[in-house]
Design an enzyme around this catalytic site. Structure first.
Site, PDB file in Angstrom:
ATOM      1  N   PHE A 170       0.797  -1.221   0.000  1.00 39.57           N
ATOM      2  CA  PHE A 170       0.000   0.000   0.000  1.00 39.57           C
ATOM      3  C   PHE A 170       0.836   1.280   0.000  1.00 39.57           C
ATOM      4  CE2 PHE A 170      -3.044  -2.867   2.324  1.00 39.57           C
ATOM      5  CZ  PHE A 170      -4.112  -2.752   1.459  1.00 39.57           C
ATOM      6  N   THR A 214      -2.508  -6.271  -7.110  1.00 40.56           N
ATOM      7  CA  THR A 214      -2.509  -5.210  -6.105  1.00 40.56           C
ATOM      8  C   THR A 214      -2.979  -5.757  -4.770  1.00 40.56           C
ATOM      9  OG1 THR A 214      -4.822  -4.475  -6.266  1.00 40.56           O
ATOM     10  CG2 THR A 214      -3.287  -3.638  -7.926  1.00 40.56           C
ATOM     11  N   ASP A 215      -2.714  -5.026  -3.697  1.00 34.99           N
ATOM     12  CA  ASP A 215      -3.387  -5.309  -2.438  1.00 34.99           C
ATOM     13  C   ASP A 215      -4.786  -4.698  -2.497  1.00 34.99           C
ATOM     14  OD1 ASP A 215      -3.941  -6.169   0.140  1.00 34.99           O
ATOM     15  OD2 ASP A 215      -2.032  -5.489   0.958  1.00 34.99           O
ATOM     16  N   TYR A 216      -5.541  -4.924  -1.458  1.00 35.32           N
ATOM     17  CA  TYR A 216      -6.965  -4.600  -1.432  1.00 35.32           C
ATOM     18  C   TYR A 216      -7.219  -3.117  -1.731  1.00 35.32           C
ATOM     19  CZ  TYR A 216     -11.814  -5.047   0.236  1.00 35.32           C
ATOM     20  OH  TYR A 216     -13.191  -5.068   0.323  1.00 35.32           O
ATOM     21  N   GLY A 217      -7.753  -2.838  -2.902  1.00 33.76           N
ATOM     22  CA  GLY A 217      -8.191  -1.498  -3.234  1.00 33.76           C
ATOM     23  C   GLY A 217      -7.098  -0.475  -3.443  1.00 33.76           C
TER      24      GLY A 217
END
Length: 580
Positions: free
Chosen positions: A218, A249-252
């Protein structure tokens, strides 16, 4: 690839949430429609092989080109059989045991339909205020590299061709564990020398081990977002390290680029794809924005093709094109899930992770005789034994420490119990740490009084204190890393009785134990030992097994020393070095 439209290729780059196990929901009808239109490459957070099989049938039997789906999950330290948290596992210094843990995790997760795992987390961390230190292997780059490879080999098996092979996803690339001030998601500003000598080796080791996928982090790194850093992804990861898997990607995190000033909202998808990130988790930016970005000339069709091809290749490596339902065999559940063998191995490994921090006058192990007082809010909290990131286990099947001690002692000794305190004096603070794993609250003064009453009747006092399970992990940074207030007051009162006191310390991070070290004669750090933690702790306390863990992170005497780590460079005035 030749038969796919540009919309279908972009669809393979889309990764929505498929259920509500941990971190989100999706309406089934919407998800079904997207699958049948070929607009989903995979999903995550769906519990149950039947639910997974239904989605897979939609993709293969009703979707264009019969392309199967990736099915992801955070199987961080076990599935239904939960092992100690990764920081604890690192303290075993036992790469063979960790590979076995990963293999069992893969067997159980794949039996329930999962084929892709968001683990291992290999972030080096030097600041125990950061909550996600619990998910890594400590501060040493060499040990972190060895264990990264053990996780990858354990999850993926031999070539990812068997029905129990689980594609690993190394995370969080990169430097997530170096978040400034230990505050989760914070930025990182770091020299290349420090970066490549201390933080990057475990990621490279995982790539060298053949990990199938990599998850971006992130954070900003020297002003660039990790998810949109072409230098980091196409440069270091692909060109320098020859990584040939895919990047998610990581979450969002694509939606965070505008917030951090890295890209405008309408450009975020294009910037991310150009950097080499293949799959978008949750935001739908690739699905909604990439075709327009292609028409505007912000990305090329080759970039989309390359990303799509890497994801299709991963599915091919997993054998999904040969048998889309290889992970959808309900008969495996009874054979492979939470078996006596798996539970025994988890119980044995847990003892390897416990660290005997102090044992004056050989107070441990205890003999099974006399009156033993078991006191503390973690003593009868079965739902907290497995620690953070254990959302797939069945807490109702786990023992509390109280139950395990009763089973271990039988009629040989009298066990006295009381809760003794809350986690925190403040109810709101405690509730914020629960995340669905609440511990009953009472009046602290009254609980302290009852604890002293019980302690005065006992020959020896065992205190089960420390952090609750979700006080470490994601979004769980702490400014004060001591035993919480009411528990520490309880411990001081029990010490004042003059009875011998043993502290069983539950924690997901190093804590500052200045008073405890100076006063409590025996301290056994049990971390969070997994679904078999309670029995494993009883094994060690009563001498059936030896606690053989050795620390992999430095424990500060004061918060002011942080960051504190063993492999620091010498200062010009060693008499004033921060370790003194």
């Amino acid at each position: 690839m030749a038969e796919m439209s540009i919309e279908e290729k972009i669809g393979q780059l889309n990764l929505p949430v498929g259920g509500d196990v941990v971190s989100g929901t999706a309406q089934a009808a919407v998800l079904d429609s997207l699958i049948m239109q070929g607009k989903i490459g995979g999903f995550f957070n769906v519990k149950g092989v039947d639910a997974v099989a239904r989605f897979q049938r939609l993709a293969v039997e009703k979707g264009p080109h019969s392309i199967p789906l990736l099915v992801g999950a955070d199987v961080v330290h076990g599935y239904e059989t939960v092992f100690p948290i990764p920081l604890a596992l690192s303290c075993s210094w036992d790469s063979t045991a960790i590979a076995e843990m990963a293999r069992i995790s893969a067997i159980e997760a794949t039996a329930d339909g999962v084929n892709w795992n968001y683990s291992p987390m290999v972030d080096i961390c030097r600041d125990p205020r950061w909550g996600r230190i619990a998910e890594g292997s400590g501060e040493d780059p060499y040990l972190g590299s060895v264990l990264a490879q053990a996780y990858v080999h354990g999850y993926q098996g031999d070539g990812m061709r068997s029905d129990s092979s689980l594609m690993a996803c190394v995370k969080h690339y990169a430097l997530y564990g170096a978040a400034e001030g230990g505050r989760d998601y914070n930025g990182v500003d770091m020299s290349r020398e420090c970066m490549f000598n201390y933080y990057m080796p475990p990621y490279k080791a995982a790539a060298d081990a053949g990990v199938g996928s990599v998850m971006t982090s992130f954070n900003l790194i020297n002003g660039q977002h990790a998810t949109a850093s072409e230098w980091l992804i196409n440069g270091v990861l692909r060109n320098d390290w020859d990584f040939d898997g895919f990047v998610v990607t990581d979450y969002g995190s694509i939606d965070e680029l505008p917030i951090m000033g890295v890209a405008d909202k309408e450009d975020a998808a294009a910037v991310t794809l150009r950097a080499g990130t293949d799959m978008d988790m949750v935001t739908g930016r690739y699905l909604n924005d990439l075709k327009c970005a292609l028409e505007r000339g912000q990305v090329t069709e080759k970039m989309i093709d390359d990303a799509c091809r890497r994801i299709l290749t991963a599915k091919q490596q997993l054998g999904l094109f040969d048998d889309p339902y290889k992970y959808c065999k309900p008969e495996r559940l009874a054979k492979d899930m939470y078996t006596p063998r798996h539970r025994k191995i988890a119980r044995d490994i847990a003892a390897e992770t416990f660290v005997l921090l102090k044992n004056d006058k050989h107070l441990l192990p205890l003999q099974k005789k006399g009156r033993i007082a078991l006191i503390g809010p973690l003593a009868n909290a079965a739902n907290n034994m497995s620690g953070t990131w254990s959302g797939y286990c069945k807490h109702e099947n786990q023992k509390s420490l109280l139950e395990a001690f009763r089973d271990a002692l039988g009629t040989d000794a009298e066990l006295l119990y009381t809760q003794g305190s809350n986690i925190y004096y403040d109810e709101t603070t405690q509730q914020n740490c629960d995340w669905g794993r609440s511990i009953a609250r009472g009046n602290d003064d009254e609980m302290h009084r009852q604890a002293i009453e019980i302690a005065n009747k006992a020959d020896i006092i065992i205190c089960a204190l420390g952090e609750s399970a979700e006080m470490s992990g994601e979004s769980s940074s702490r400014a004060e890393i001591t035993i919480p207030d009411t528990q520490r007051d309880l411990l001081k009162q029990l010490y004042a009785t003059g009875k011998p006191v043993i502290l069983l310390l539950f924690t997901g991070r190093p804590l500052v134990l200045d008073w405890e070290d100076n006063h409590i004669p025996a301290i056994l750090n049990v971390w969070f030992g997994g679904s078999e933690a309670a029995d494993a702790i009883a094994d060690v306390v009563f001498g059936e097994k030896v606690p053989s863990g050795k620390l992999t992170t430095t424990w500060p005497r004061s918060i002011g020393q942080i960051p504190l780590y063993y492999n620091h460079l010498p200062s010009s005035h060693p008499d004033f070095d921060s370790t003194q």
